[in-house]
Design a protein around this motif. Structure first.
Motif, PDB file in Angstrom:
ATOM      1  N   MET A   1       0.848  -1.196   0.000  1.00 11.32           N
ATOM      2  CA  MET A   1       0.000   0.000   0.000  1.00 11.32           C
ATOM      3  C   MET A   1       0.878   1.238   0.000  1.00 11.32           C
ATOM      4  O   MET A   1       1.844   1.322   0.724  1.00 11.32           O
ATOM      5  CB  MET A   1      -0.911  -0.032   1.227  1.00 11.32           C
ATOM      6  CG  MET A   1      -1.781   1.178   1.390  1.00 11.32           C
ATOM      7  SD  MET A   1      -3.065   1.208   0.129  1.00 11.32           S
ATOM      8  CE  MET A   1      -3.782   2.763   0.484  1.00 11.32           C
ATOM      9  N   VAL A   2       0.520   2.180  -0.842  1.00  4.86           N
ATOM     10  CA  VAL A   2       1.252   3.425  -0.964  1.00  4.86           C
ATOM     11  C   VAL A   2       0.707   4.418   0.055  1.00  4.86           C
ATOM     12  O   VAL A   2      -0.496   4.510   0.262  1.00  4.86           O
ATOM     13  CB  VAL A   2       1.092   3.994  -2.390  1.00  4.86           C
ATOM     14  CG1 VAL A   2       1.924   5.227  -2.570  1.00  4.86           C
ATOM     15  CG2 VAL A   2       1.453   2.956  -3.428  1.00  4.86           C
ATOM     16  N   ARG A   3       1.606   5.166   0.668  1.00  6.59           N
ATOM     17  CA  ARG A   3       1.179   6.176   1.641  1.00  6.59           C
ATOM     18  C   ARG A   3       0.938   7.491   0.924  1.00  6.59           C
ATOM     19  O   ARG A   3       1.793   7.958   0.194  1.00  6.59           O
ATOM     20  CB  ARG A   3       2.235   6.342   2.716  1.00  6.59           C
ATOM     21  CG  ARG A   3       2.436   5.072   3.532  1.00  6.59           C
ATOM     22  CD  ARG A   3       3.396   5.320   4.631  1.00  6.59           C
ATOM     23  NE  ARG A   3       2.753   6.148   5.631  1.00  6.59           N
ATOM     24  CZ  ARG A   3       2.654   5.838   6.914  1.00  6.59           C
ATOM     25  NH1 ARG A   3       3.193   4.738   7.346  1.00  6.59           N
ATOM     26  NH2 ARG A   3       2.055   6.621   7.756  1.00  6.59           N
ATOM     27  N   LEU A   4      -0.220   8.075   1.139  1.00 11.06           N
ATOM     28  CA  LEU A   4      -0.583   9.334   0.513  1.00 11.06           C
ATOM     29  C   LEU A   4      -0.855  10.393   1.576  1.00 11.06           C
ATOM     30  O   LEU A   4      -1.280  10.057   2.681  1.00 11.06           O
ATOM     31  CB  LEU A   4      -1.842   9.157  -0.341  1.00 11.06           C
ATOM     32  CG  LEU A   4      -1.686   8.311  -1.594  1.00 11.06           C
ATOM     33  CD1 LEU A   4      -3.041   7.934  -2.144  1.00 11.06           C
ATOM     34  CD2 LEU A   4      -0.890   9.067  -2.633  1.00 11.06           C
ATOM     35  N   PRO A   5      -0.631  11.667   1.234  1.00 15.24           N
ATOM     36  CA  PRO A   5      -0.990  12.733   2.174  1.00 15.24           C
ATOM     37  C   PRO A   5      -2.508  12.887   2.250  1.00 15.24           C
ATOM     38  O   PRO A   5      -3.245  12.206   1.542  1.00 15.24           O
ATOM     39  CB  PRO A   5      -0.326  13.972   1.560  1.00 15.24           C
ATOM     40  CG  PRO A   5      -0.212  13.668   0.117  1.00 15.24           C
ATOM     41  CD  PRO A   5      -0.031  12.166   0.017  1.00 15.24           C
ATOM     42  N   ALA A   6      -2.958  13.814   3.050  1.00 14.59           N
ATOM     43  CA  ALA A   6      -4.397  14.075   3.193  1.00 14.59           C
ATOM     44  C   ALA A   6      -4.968  14.677   1.908  1.00 14.59           C
ATOM     45  O   ALA A   6      -4.240  15.333   1.156  1.00 14.59           O
ATOM     46  CB  ALA A   6      -4.626  15.023   4.362  1.00 14.59           C
ATOM     47  N   PRO A   7      -6.244  14.446   1.638  1.00 15.22           N
ATOM     48  CA  PRO A   7      -6.872  15.074   0.475  1.00 15.22           C
ATOM     49  C   PRO A   7      -6.651  16.588   0.498  1.00 15.22           C
ATOM     50  O   PRO A   7      -6.614  17.210   1.551  1.00 15.22           O
ATOM     51  CB  PRO A   7      -8.349  14.724   0.635  1.00 15.22           C
ATOM     52  CG  PRO A   7      -8.323  13.421   1.371  1.00 15.22           C
ATOM     53  CD  PRO A   7      -7.170  13.553   2.341  1.00 15.22           C
ATOM     54  N   GLY A   8      -6.492  17.152  -0.696  1.00 12.83           N
ATOM     55  CA  GLY A   8      -6.205  18.577  -0.824  1.00 12.83           C
ATOM     56  C   GLY A   8      -4.743  18.841  -1.147  1.00 12.83           C
ATOM     57  O   GLY A   8      -4.396  19.900  -1.652  1.00 12.83           O
ATOM     58  N   ALA A   9      -3.889  17.858  -0.890  1.00 11.22           N
ATOM     59  CA  ALA A   9      -2.459  17.998  -1.173  1.00 11.22           C
ATOM     60  C   ALA A   9      -2.195  17.766  -2.659  1.00 11.22           C
ATOM     61  O   ALA A   9      -2.949  17.066  -3.339  1.00 11.22           O
ATOM     62  CB  ALA A   9      -1.655  17.010  -0.337  1.00 11.22           C
ATOM     63  N   ARG A  10      -1.121  18.343  -3.164  1.00 12.87           N
ATOM     64  CA  ARG A  10      -0.710  18.099  -4.557  1.00 12.87           C
ATOM     65  C   ARG A  10       0.161  16.856  -4.569  1.00 12.87           C
ATOM     66  O   ARG A  10       1.089  16.730  -3.762  1.00 12.87           O
ATOM     67  CB  ARG A  10       0.054  19.312  -5.075  1.00 12.87           C
ATOM     68  CG  ARG A  10       0.364  19.254  -6.555  1.00 12.87           C
ATOM     69  CD  ARG A  10       0.779  20.638  -7.049  1.00 12.87           C
ATOM     70  NE  ARG A  10       0.983  20.627  -8.475  1.00 12.87           N
ATOM     71  CZ  ARG A  10       2.173  20.667  -9.058  1.00 12.87           C
ATOM     72  NH1 ARG A  10       3.267  20.751  -8.353  1.00 12.87           N
ATOM     73  NH2 ARG A  10       2.270  20.640 -10.373  1.00 12.87           N
ATOM     74  N   VAL A  11      -0.146  15.926  -5.470  1.00 12.89           N
ATOM     75  CA  VAL A  11       0.558  14.643  -5.505  1.00 12.89           C
ATOM     76  C   VAL A  11       0.902  14.254  -6.942  1.00 12.89           C
ATOM     77  O   VAL A  11       0.328  14.768  -7.893  1.00 12.89           O
ATOM     78  CB  VAL A  11      -0.283  13.501  -4.880  1.00 12.89           C
ATOM     79  CG1 VAL A  11      -0.525  13.731  -3.412  1.00 12.89           C
ATOM     80  CG2 VAL A  11      -1.592  13.315  -5.629  1.00 12.89           C
ATOM     81  N   VAL A  12       1.837  13.323  -7.047  1.00 13.50           N
ATOM     82  CA  VAL A  12       2.066  12.635  -8.305  1.00 13.50           C
ATOM     83  C   VAL A  12       1.877  11.150  -8.015  1.00 13.50           C
ATOM     84  O   VAL A  12       2.387  10.631  -7.013  1.00 13.50           O
ATOM     85  CB  VAL A  12       3.450  12.937  -8.925  1.00 13.50           C
ATOM     86  CG1 VAL A  12       4.588  12.500  -8.029  1.00 13.50           C
ATOM     87  CG2 VAL A  12       3.582  12.298 -10.303  1.00 13.50           C
ATOM     88  N   VAL A  13       1.089  10.487  -8.862  1.00 13.94           N
ATOM     89  CA  VAL A  13       0.805   9.057  -8.703  1.00 13.94           C
ATOM     90  C   VAL A  13       1.232   8.361  -9.992  1.00 13.94           C
ATOM     91  O   VAL A  13       0.733   8.690 -11.070  1.00 13.94           O
ATOM     92  CB  VAL A  13      -0.695   8.800  -8.427  1.00 13.94           C
ATOM     93  CG1 VAL A  13      -0.967   7.306  -8.301  1.00 13.94           C
ATOM     94  CG2 VAL A  13      -1.152   9.544  -7.181  1.00 13.94           C
ATOM     95  N   ARG A  14       2.165   7.434  -9.899  1.00 14.04           N
ATOM     96  CA  ARG A  14       2.564   6.637 -11.065  1.00 14.04           C
ATOM     97  C   ARG A  14       1.795   5.329 -11.014  1.00 14.04           C
ATOM     98  O   ARG A  14       1.771   4.642  -9.993  1.00 14.04           O
ATOM     99  CB  ARG A  14       4.065   6.364 -11.034  1.00 14.04           C
ATOM    100  CG  ARG A  14       4.484   5.467 -12.208  1.00 14.04           C
ATOM    101  CD  ARG A  14       5.917   5.608 -12.543  1.00 14.04           C
ATOM    102  NE  ARG A  14       6.114   6.938 -13.117  1.00 14.04           N
ATOM    103  CZ  ARG A  14       7.301   7.477 -13.337  1.00 14.04           C
ATOM    104  NH1 ARG A  14       8.382   6.820 -13.039  1.00 14.04           N
ATOM    105  NH2 ARG A  14       7.404   8.680 -13.853  1.00 14.04           N
ATOM    106  N   TYR A  15       1.155   4.995 -12.146  1.00 14.69           N
ATOM    107  CA  TYR A  15       0.343   3.780 -12.182  1.00 14.69           C
ATOM    108  C   TYR A  15       0.440   3.117 -13.549  1.00 14.69           C
ATOM    109  O   TYR A  15       0.900   3.725 -14.515  1.00 14.69           O
ATOM    110  CB  TYR A  15      -1.117   4.100 -11.828  1.00 14.69           C
ATOM    111  CG  TYR A  15      -1.827   5.013 -12.791  1.00 14.69           C
ATOM    112  CD1 TYR A  15      -2.663   4.502 -13.775  1.00 14.69           C
ATOM    113  CD2 TYR A  15      -1.675   6.398 -12.721  1.00 14.69           C
ATOM    114  CE1 TYR A  15      -3.327   5.342 -14.666  1.00 14.69           C
ATOM    115  CE2 TYR A  15      -2.338   7.240 -13.596  1.00 14.69           C
ATOM    116  CZ  TYR A  15      -3.155   6.709 -14.565  1.00 14.69           C
ATOM    117  OH  TYR A  15      -3.805   7.533 -15.443  1.00 14.69           O
TER     118      TYR A  15
END
Length: 68
Positions: A1-15
């Motif tokens: 499982m990948v750890r993500l910040p709280a909603p509202g944060a800017r992220v990059v997701v590789r899939y």
């Protein structure tokens, strides 16, 4: 499982795409649960299956526009 910040944060997701190629979703994290991550980026809202995610991390805000 990948750890993500709280909603509202800017992220990059590789899939992984169905073809097996990897791609990135860059934008605001709208939501994340055990099955789906939702990112709002330049390509619109992307719903990504957690099983397809290779990596994810928070990223800084975009740079300010350059003056002309």
């Amino acid at each position: 499982m990948v750890r993500l910040p709280a909603p509202g944060a800017r992220v990059v997701v590789r899939y992984l795409l169905p073809t097996g190629q990897a791609t990135d979703a860059l934008g605001e994290l709208l939501s994340a649960d055990a099955e789906t991550v939702v990112v709002d980026g330049k390509r619109g809202v992307e719903r990504i299956a957690v099983a397809d995610i290779i990596a994810a991390k928070p990223v800084p805000p975009p740079p300010a526009p350059r003056p002309r």
